[in-house]
Enzyme design. Structure first.
Site, PDB file in Angstrom:
ATOM      1  N   GLU A  96       0.919  -1.261   0.056  1.00 41.28           N
ATOM      2  CA  GLU A  96      -0.060  -0.055  -0.036  1.00 41.28           C
ATOM      3  C   GLU A  96       0.800   1.205   0.012  1.00 41.28           C
ATOM      4  O   GLU A  96       1.875   1.250   0.646  1.00 41.28           O
ATOM      5  CB  GLU A  96      -0.959   0.104   1.146  1.00 41.28           C
ATOM      6  CG  GLU A  96      -2.083  -1.020   1.035  1.00 41.28           C
ATOM      7  CD  GLU A  96      -3.073  -1.195   2.024  1.00 41.28           C
ATOM      8  OE1 GLU A  96      -4.062  -1.575   1.893  1.00 41.28           O
ATOM      9  OE2 GLU A  96      -2.978  -0.369   3.078  1.00 41.28           O
ATOM     10  N   CYS A 109       3.350   8.455   1.217  1.00 37.78           N
ATOM     11  CA  CYS A 109       3.665   7.432   2.231  1.00 37.78           C
ATOM     12  C   CYS A 109       4.077   6.242   1.569  1.00 37.78           C
ATOM     13  O   CYS A 109       3.169   5.405   0.975  1.00 37.78           O
ATOM     14  CB  CYS A 109       2.724   7.374   3.468  1.00 37.78           C
ATOM     15  SG  CYS A 109       3.013   6.405   4.578  1.00 37.78           S
ATOM     16  N   CYS A 116       5.779  -6.977   7.598  1.00 36.88           N
ATOM     17  CA  CYS A 116       6.997  -6.487   8.414  1.00 36.88           C
ATOM     18  C   CYS A 116       7.269  -7.680   9.298  1.00 36.88           C
ATOM     19  O   CYS A 116       6.588  -8.397   9.669  1.00 36.88           O
ATOM     20  CB  CYS A 116       6.284  -5.283   9.337  1.00 36.88           C
ATOM     21  SG  CYS A 116       7.583  -4.292  10.099  1.00 36.88           S
ATOM     22  N   CYS A 120       5.127  -4.997  16.217  1.00 38.03           N
ATOM     23  CA  CYS A 120       4.717  -4.144  17.192  1.00 38.03           C
ATOM     24  C   CYS A 120       3.246  -4.496  17.582  1.00 38.03           C
ATOM     25  O   CYS A 120       2.457  -4.871  16.671  1.00 38.03           O
ATOM     26  CB  CYS A 120       4.679  -2.891  16.683  1.00 38.03           C
ATOM     27  SG  CYS A 120       6.513  -2.377  16.345  1.00 38.03           S
ATOM     28  N   CYS A 123      -0.008  -2.747  15.700  1.00 38.55           N
ATOM     29  CA  CYS A 123       0.136  -2.257  14.402  1.00 38.55           C
ATOM     30  C   CYS A 123      -0.543  -3.563  13.459  1.00 38.55           C
ATOM     31  O   CYS A 123      -0.446  -4.709  13.552  1.00 38.55           O
ATOM     32  CB  CYS A 123       1.576  -2.225  13.958  1.00 38.55           C
ATOM     33  SG  CYS A 123       1.925  -1.743  12.074  1.00 38.55           S
ATOM     34  N   GLY A 169       6.341  -2.080   6.539  1.00 33.44           N
ATOM     35  CA  GLY A 169       7.591  -2.596   6.587  1.00 33.44           C
ATOM     36  C   GLY A 169       8.799  -1.658   7.253  1.00 33.44           C
ATOM     37  O   GLY A 169       8.137  -0.818   7.850  1.00 33.44           O
ATOM     38  N   GLU A 170       9.678  -2.171   7.725  1.00 36.03           N
ATOM     39  CA  GLU A 170      10.811  -1.725   8.261  1.00 36.03           C
ATOM     40  C   GLU A 170      11.885  -1.164   7.405  1.00 36.03           C
ATOM     41  O   GLU A 170      12.777  -1.907   7.140  1.00 36.03           O
ATOM     42  CB  GLU A 170      11.331  -2.391   9.598  1.00 36.03           C
ATOM     43  CG  GLU A 170      12.518  -1.745  10.327  1.00 36.03           C
ATOM     44  CD  GLU A 170      12.519  -0.339  10.757  1.00 36.03           C
ATOM     45  OE1 GLU A 170      11.636   0.043  11.529  1.00 36.03           O
ATOM     46  OE2 GLU A 170      13.441   0.252  10.317  1.00 36.03           O
ATOM     47  N   SER A 201      11.338   6.363   8.731  1.00 39.91           N
ATOM     48  CA  SER A 201      10.782   6.159   9.890  1.00 39.91           C
ATOM     49  C   SER A 201      11.048   4.818  10.495  1.00 39.91           C
ATOM     50  O   SER A 201      11.059   3.840   9.751  1.00 39.91           O
ATOM     51  CB  SER A 201       9.164   6.406   9.977  1.00 39.91           C
ATOM     52  OG  SER A 201       8.665   5.861  11.211  1.00 39.91           O
ATOM     53  N   SER A 223       9.954   5.594  15.920  1.00 45.50           N
ATOM     54  CA  SER A 223       8.743   5.032  16.487  1.00 45.50           C
ATOM     55  C   SER A 223       9.004   4.729  18.089  1.00 45.50           C
ATOM     56  O   SER A 223       9.227   3.681  18.211  1.00 45.50           O
ATOM     57  CB  SER A 223       8.095   3.916  15.972  1.00 45.50           C
ATOM     58  OG  SER A 223       7.711   4.316  14.587  1.00 45.50           O
ATOM     59  N   LEU A 224       8.646   5.574  18.748  1.00 42.27           N
ATOM     60  CA  LEU A 224       9.152   5.333  20.353  1.00 42.27           C
ATOM     61  C   LEU A 224       7.844   4.848  21.198  1.00 42.27           C
ATOM     62  O   LEU A 224       8.230   3.575  21.695  1.00 42.27           O
ATOM     63  CB  LEU A 224       9.771   6.601  21.108  1.00 42.27           C
ATOM     64  CG  LEU A 224      10.367   6.706  22.086  1.00 42.27           C
ATOM     65  CD1 LEU A 224      11.537   5.637  22.067  1.00 42.27           C
ATOM     66  CD2 LEU A 224      10.541   8.059  22.774  1.00 42.27           C
ATOM     67  N   HIS A 225       6.830   5.405  21.157  1.00 43.13           N
ATOM     68  CA  HIS A 225       5.618   4.935  21.977  1.00 43.13           C
ATOM     69  C   HIS A 225       5.685   4.613  23.237  1.00 43.13           C
ATOM     70  O   HIS A 225       4.424   4.073  23.897  1.00 43.13           O
ATOM     71  CB  HIS A 225       5.156   3.682  21.024  1.00 43.13           C
ATOM     72  CG  HIS A 225       5.161   3.759  19.612  1.00 43.13           C
ATOM     73  ND1 HIS A 225       4.440   4.892  19.115  1.00 43.13           N
ATOM     74  CD2 HIS A 225       5.625   3.233  18.562  1.00 43.13           C
ATOM     75  CE1 HIS A 225       4.654   4.938  17.633  1.00 43.13           C
ATOM     76  NE2 HIS A 225       5.274   3.864  17.501  1.00 43.13           N
ATOM     77  N   ASN A 300      -4.979   4.555  15.650  1.00 38.68           N
ATOM     78  CA  ASN A 300      -6.383   4.033  14.658  1.00 38.68           C
ATOM     79  C   ASN A 300      -6.435   2.649  15.064  1.00 38.68           C
ATOM     80  O   ASN A 300      -5.796   1.657  14.950  1.00 38.68           O
ATOM     81  CB  ASN A 300      -5.800   4.177  13.304  1.00 38.68           C
ATOM     82  CG  ASN A 300      -5.552   5.756  12.990  1.00 38.68           C
ATOM     83  OD1 ASN A 300      -6.363   6.493  13.052  1.00 38.68           O
ATOM     84  ND2 ASN A 300      -4.143   6.113  12.427  1.00 38.68           N
ATOM     85  N   CYS A 343      -2.587   5.661   9.901  1.00 39.57           N
ATOM     86  CA  CYS A 343      -1.111   5.187  10.229  1.00 39.57           C
ATOM     87  C   CYS A 343      -1.503   3.606  10.774  1.00 39.57           C
ATOM     88  O   CYS A 343      -2.432   3.507  11.624  1.00 39.57           O
ATOM     89  CB  CYS A 343      -0.667   5.741  11.393  1.00 39.57           C
ATOM     90  SG  CYS A 343      -0.164   7.593  10.894  1.00 39.57           S
TER      91      CYS A 343
HETATM   92  N1  SAH Z   1       8.434   0.335  10.810  1.00 35.46           N
HETATM   93  C1  SAH Z   1       8.607   1.649  10.649  1.00 35.46           C
HETATM   94  C2  SAH Z   1       7.693   2.295   9.504  1.00 35.46           C
HETATM   95  C3  SAH Z   1       6.297   2.388   9.729  1.00 35.46           C
HETATM   96  S1  SAH Z   1       5.694   3.779  10.305  1.00 35.46           S
HETATM   97  C4  SAH Z   1       8.567   2.328  12.040  1.00 35.46           C
HETATM   98  O1  SAH Z   1       8.301   1.548  12.971  1.00 35.46           O
HETATM   99  O2  SAH Z   1       8.687   3.530  12.157  1.00 35.46           O
HETATM  100  C5  SAH Z   1       4.286   3.872  10.850  1.00 35.46           C
HETATM  101  C6  SAH Z   1       3.855   4.473  12.123  1.00 35.46           C
HETATM  102  O3  SAH Z   1       2.466   4.477  12.432  1.00 35.46           O
HETATM  103  C7  SAH Z   1       4.893   3.914  13.154  1.00 35.46           C
HETATM  104  O4  SAH Z   1       5.155   4.875  14.156  1.00 35.46           O
HETATM  105  C8  SAH Z   1       3.661   2.884  13.915  1.00 35.46           C
HETATM  106  O5  SAH Z   1       4.324   2.664  14.952  1.00 35.46           O
HETATM  107  C9  SAH Z   1       2.587   3.721  13.906  1.00 35.46           C
HETATM  108  N2  SAH Z   1       1.405   2.922  13.940  1.00 35.46           N
HETATM  109  C10 SAH Z   1       1.369   1.531  13.651  1.00 35.46           C
HETATM  110  N3  SAH Z   1       0.098   1.303  14.059  1.00 35.46           N
HETATM  111  C11 SAH Z   1      -0.380   2.380  14.184  1.00 35.46           C
HETATM  112  C12 SAH Z   1      -2.106   2.246  14.605  1.00 35.46           C
HETATM  113  N4  SAH Z   1      -2.819   1.286  14.570  1.00 35.46           N
HETATM  114  N5  SAH Z   1      -2.529   3.773  14.945  1.00 35.46           N
HETATM  115  C13 SAH Z   1      -1.341   4.696  14.886  1.00 35.46           C
HETATM  116  N6  SAH Z   1      -0.174   4.654  14.470  1.00 35.46           N
HETATM  117  C14 SAH Z   1       0.045   3.449  14.413  1.00 35.46           C
END
Ligand code: SAH
Length: 364
Positions: A96, A109, A116, A120, A123, A169-170, A201, A223-225, A300, A343
């Protein structure tokens, strides 16, 4: 090379790659620039039209090479103008790509892998499993195809002004292909994007952050979270390999020597999991040692996962805690959610691999 036709896909070659191709044909290196311009600045898909090359050279190119982008399988337009394409890639899977129009910019994007490996916990893409890395032609093919499919923008020359590697993907686990694709995006004769407008990212593949700094220091988002290792281990399992301290050191190295640069930290807010004001405080403390800005992403929802979106007041409170402590913090507007283009909602179609055990360590 395409195995079926044994023709080189020109969308997979950056300038050094094209120069190599022309050298093998006994041609001068400047031909590479001419072809980059035809392919990318002008969106040309036909050798016959490349009229500043001799007819004989065009014929030789057509014999040994092709211009092949991933095929559009579906094309969705959201009510807010966000557009999402599902592109078929060889092997039966689909990836996508999302276009997000804003007043002053248009962001594409892109995906870097089919599925992937990182798992996570919140995701959607993670739930699809992993099939394979995308080739340079398949990464560049996304911007090439989108540029041709998007209508001309009334106010600017190009609809796409920014690229973010935030699709499936990463990107840092497909390092060489991602870097070659970025070279095409940055090339003045191709897309001519500035490095500030291309963002990689990552979930935090530390050794590859250092390599990116050496080879292609575009904008970096991490992507810290979570503000602590215990929680991040759970949300982003890669943290067990590269914990927060080690990751933040790599981030510091990434921007060292240029006081204007910052790392963007993405932080998806999950209700009751990582959105408490005390966690904002801990995050601010953590990020005091890195030139940072924080991009808060409202979660999301993904069907079947035990997470929910933080209420708007919690999001605002979290942001205000960060602002009060001197951090730059913004809340990402959710775009394209009615077409599952937001996202973490990107799923594509990922066929299972014969063997799913894939080493986490980068191949390069
Ligand atoms: N693998 C890379 C690229 C993906 S970027 C990375 O992790 O950075 C996609 C971003 O959206 C990341 O920050 C991911 O953690 C975030 N993300 C994943 N699932 C999500 C969701 N359901 N709602 C909001 N953000 C999400």
């Amino acid at each position: 090379m395409d195995a079926a036709t044994a023709k080189t896909n020109l969308l997979g070659l950056d300038r050094p790659g094209l120069e190599g191709l022309f050298a093998s044909l006994g041609e001068k290196p400047f031909r590479a620039g001419q072809v980059l311009q035809w392919l990318h600045a002008r969106g040309c898909d036909d050798f016959v039209a490349m009229t500043n090359l001799s007819k004989a050279l065009r014929e030789r190119l057509a014999q040994g090479s092709q211009i092949a982008a991933p095929q559009v399988q579906a094309d969705h337009l959201a009510s807010d103008g966000t557009r999402k394409w599902l592109f078929q890639v060889p092997g039966g899977s689909a990836i996508e790509t999302v276009y997000i129009p804003e007043t002053r910019r248009g962001t594409l994007c892109v995906s870097s892998q089919v599925g992937c490996q990182l798992n996570c916990s919140f995701c959607q893409t993670a739930r699809q499993g992993f099939n394979r890395n995308l080739g340079v032609d398949e990464i560049v093919g996304q911007i090439w195809a989108a540029s041709r499919l998007l209508p001309p923008h009334p106010a600017r020359e190009k609809p796409i002004t920014n690229v973010v590697f935030m699709g499936m993907g990463e990107p840092l686990l497909n390092f060489d292909n991602v870097v070659a694709a970025i070279r095409v995006m940055l090339d003045d004769l191709a897309y001519g994007l500035s490095w500030r407008r291309v963002t990689v990212s990552t979930s935090g593949v530390v050794p590859m952050i250092d390599r990116l700094r050496e080879e292609c220091p575009v904008a970096l988002a991490v992507s810290l979270h979570a503000p602590d290792d215990a929680l991040r281990d759970e949300l982003v399992p890669l943290n067990r390999r590269y914990p927060i301290d080690v990751l933040l050191d790599a981030c510091r190295r990434y921007v060292a020597g240029d006081s204007r640069r910052r790392i963007t930290f993405e932080y998806t807010l999950l209700a009751g999991v990582n959105d408490h004001p005390a966690q904002a405080k801990a995050l601010a403390k953590l990020l005091a040692r890195v030139p940072a800005k924080v991009n808060l992403i409202p979660y999301n929802p993904v069907a079947g996962l035990p997470y929910s979106t933080s209420p708007p007041q919690a999001v605002a409170q979290f942001r205000d805690e960060l602002l009060r402590r001197g951090l730059v913090a913004t809340v990402r507007k959710t775009r394209g959610d009615d077409i599952a283009g937001a996202c973490g909602q990107l799923a594509g179609q990922v066929l299972p691999r014969a063997r799913r055990a894939v080493p986490l360590s980068p191949s390069a």
